[in-house]
Write an enzyme that holds these catalytic residues in place. Structure first.
Site, PDB file in Angstrom:
ATOM      1  N   SER A   1       5.206  25.237   2.030  1.00  0.00           N
ATOM      2  CA  SER A   1       4.685  25.278   3.397  1.00  0.00           C
ATOM      3  C   SER A   1       3.721  24.124   3.563  1.00  0.00           C
ATOM      4  O   SER A   1       3.169  23.613   2.582  1.00  0.00           O
ATOM      5  CB  SER A   1       3.951  26.610   3.622  1.00  0.00           C
ATOM      6  OG  SER A   1       3.182  26.573   4.813  1.00  0.00           O
TER       7      SER A   1
ATOM      8  N   TYR B   1      -3.090  32.594   1.328  1.00  0.00           N
ATOM      9  CA  TYR B   1      -1.755  32.015   1.489  1.00  0.00           C
ATOM     10  C   TYR B   1      -1.763  30.542   1.099  1.00  0.00           C
ATOM     11  O   TYR B   1      -0.862  30.072   0.400  1.00  0.00           O
ATOM     12  CB  TYR B   1      -1.294  32.187   2.937  1.00  0.00           C
ATOM     13  CG  TYR B   1       0.113  31.701   3.199  1.00  0.00           C
ATOM     14  CD1 TYR B   1       1.208  32.293   2.566  1.00  0.00           C
ATOM     15  CD2 TYR B   1       0.349  30.663   4.099  1.00  0.00           C
ATOM     16  CE1 TYR B   1       2.508  31.847   2.816  1.00  0.00           C
ATOM     17  CE2 TYR B   1       1.639  30.224   4.361  1.00  0.00           C
ATOM     18  CZ  TYR B   1       2.705  30.817   3.719  1.00  0.00           C
ATOM     19  OH  TYR B   1       3.990  30.379   3.970  1.00  0.00           O
TER      20      TYR B   1
END
Length: 263
Positions: A145, A158
Site C-alpha cells: 500500500s 496499518y
C-alpha cells in the site's frame, strides 16, 4: 535420436502455469484471480470464506478454490502440500483494523494487522518459495500500500504493517538475486472495494462511505488486478520492483481532490 515429443505428445505441451492468490474471496484478490485466469493461468484462489470461493470457481474456468487462513501455519502447509507447482504467488491477504491514534491504539488490532499482513505473507512466502524457484521463472507479488511508503495520522498500526511488508519485499529481492524468481511490490493508493473501509471501521457503513465521499473515480479492484497482471506477464528478464498506483484524484496520501455534492 528419438524425439520425445514424437513418442509422447504430452511432452510437447507446455505446462500450465499456476498462480496462487491469497485473500481471493473478495476485492483485489478476487479480481486478481479472475484476471490471471483470463491470462491463461491455473489459479488457486485461497481464502477463509469457502462459499465465496466456490462461487468464484463456478463463474471462472481455471479457478480452484482452497480454504486458507494465512495466520494458521497448518493451513498454509496444507495448501503448499496440495500443489504440484507454483509459478506465481500473490500475497494479497491483509487488511486494516481501526483508525485510532497511536496513543489510543488497540493492541489486539495491531497484532491482528501484523499477523495477517506481515506474518501471513511470511508464512506463504516460506511455504511456496521452493516451488517458485523450481518453476524456473517464478514471480512473487507483494500487495502492499502507499501506507507502506508514507505514514498518516490514525494509520499507525496499518502503516507499520505495510512498511514491514515493503521491507520484506526489498529484502527478498536482495536475497533472491541470482535465483529465477522476480519479486514485485504493488502499492495501491485509494481503492474502493466492498469491504476494506467497512472492516477498518468495524462495520460502520456511514464512516466507511465518507472515506470516498466526493472522490471522482477512486481505483477499483479491477484496476489493481490489471496492474498485477501487467507485472506478472512481463518477459522473465523484466522485474517491476515497485509499482505505485493511485486514482488521478489522489496526488498523495494527504492530497485528494473531492467534488462537492450537487456540482
Amino acid at each position: 535420436m528419438t524425439n520425445p515429443a514424437a513418442t509422447n505428445p504430452a511432452a510437447a505441451e507446455p505446462a500450465v502455469r499456476t498462480a496462487v492468490v491469497t485473500g481471493a474471496s473478495s476485492g483485489i484478490g478476487e479480481a486478481t484471480a479472475r484476471r490471471l485466469a483470463a491470462e491463461g493461468y491455473r489459479v488457486v484462489a485461497a481464502a477463509r470464506r469457502r462459499d465465496r470461493l466456490d462461487k468464484l470457481a463456478a463463474d471462472v474456468p481455471g479457478v480452484r478454490p482452497v480454504t486458507l487462513d494465512v495466520t494458521d501455519q497448518a493451513s498454509v502447509d496444507a495448501l503448499a502440500a496440495s500443489l504440484e507447482r507454483c509459478d506465481v504467488l500473490v500475497n494479497n491477504a491483509g487488511g486494516a483494523f481501526g483508525l485510532e491514534p497511536v496513543a489510543g491504539g488497540r493492541v489486539d488490532d495491531w497484532q491482528r494487522m501484523y499477523e495477517v499482513n506481515v506474518l501471513g505473507s511470511l508464512r506463504m512466502t516460506r511455504a511456496l518459495l521452493p516451488k517458485l524457484v523450481e518453476s524456473g521463472d517464478g514471480v512473487l507479488v507483494m500487495l502492499t500500500s502507499t501506507a507502506g511508503l508514507v505514514s498518516y495520522e490514525g494509520g499507525g498500526g496499518y502503516c507499520a504493517a505495510k512498511h514491514a511488508q515493503t521491507s520484506m519485499t526489498e529484502t527478498l529481492r536482495l536475497e533472491l538475486c541470482g535465483d529465477p524468481v522476480r519479486v514485485v511490490e504493488i502499492a495501491p493508493g485509494m481503492v474502493m472495494t466492498e469491504e476494506f473501509a467497512l472492516t477498518r471501521f468495524r462495520g460502520d457503513a456511514e464512516r466507511a462511505a465518507k472515506v470516498y465521499e466526493g472522490v471522482p473515480d477512486p481505483l477499483s479492484a479491477d484496476d489493481v488486478a490489471d496492474v498485477i497482471a501487467f507485472a506478472v506477464t512481463r518477459p522473465s528478464h523484466v522485474n517491476i520492483d515497485r509499482l505505485v498506483v493511485r486514482p488521478r484524484a489522489q496526488a498523495a496520501q494527504h492530497k485528494v481532490h473531492r467534488v462537492a455534492s450537487g456540482t
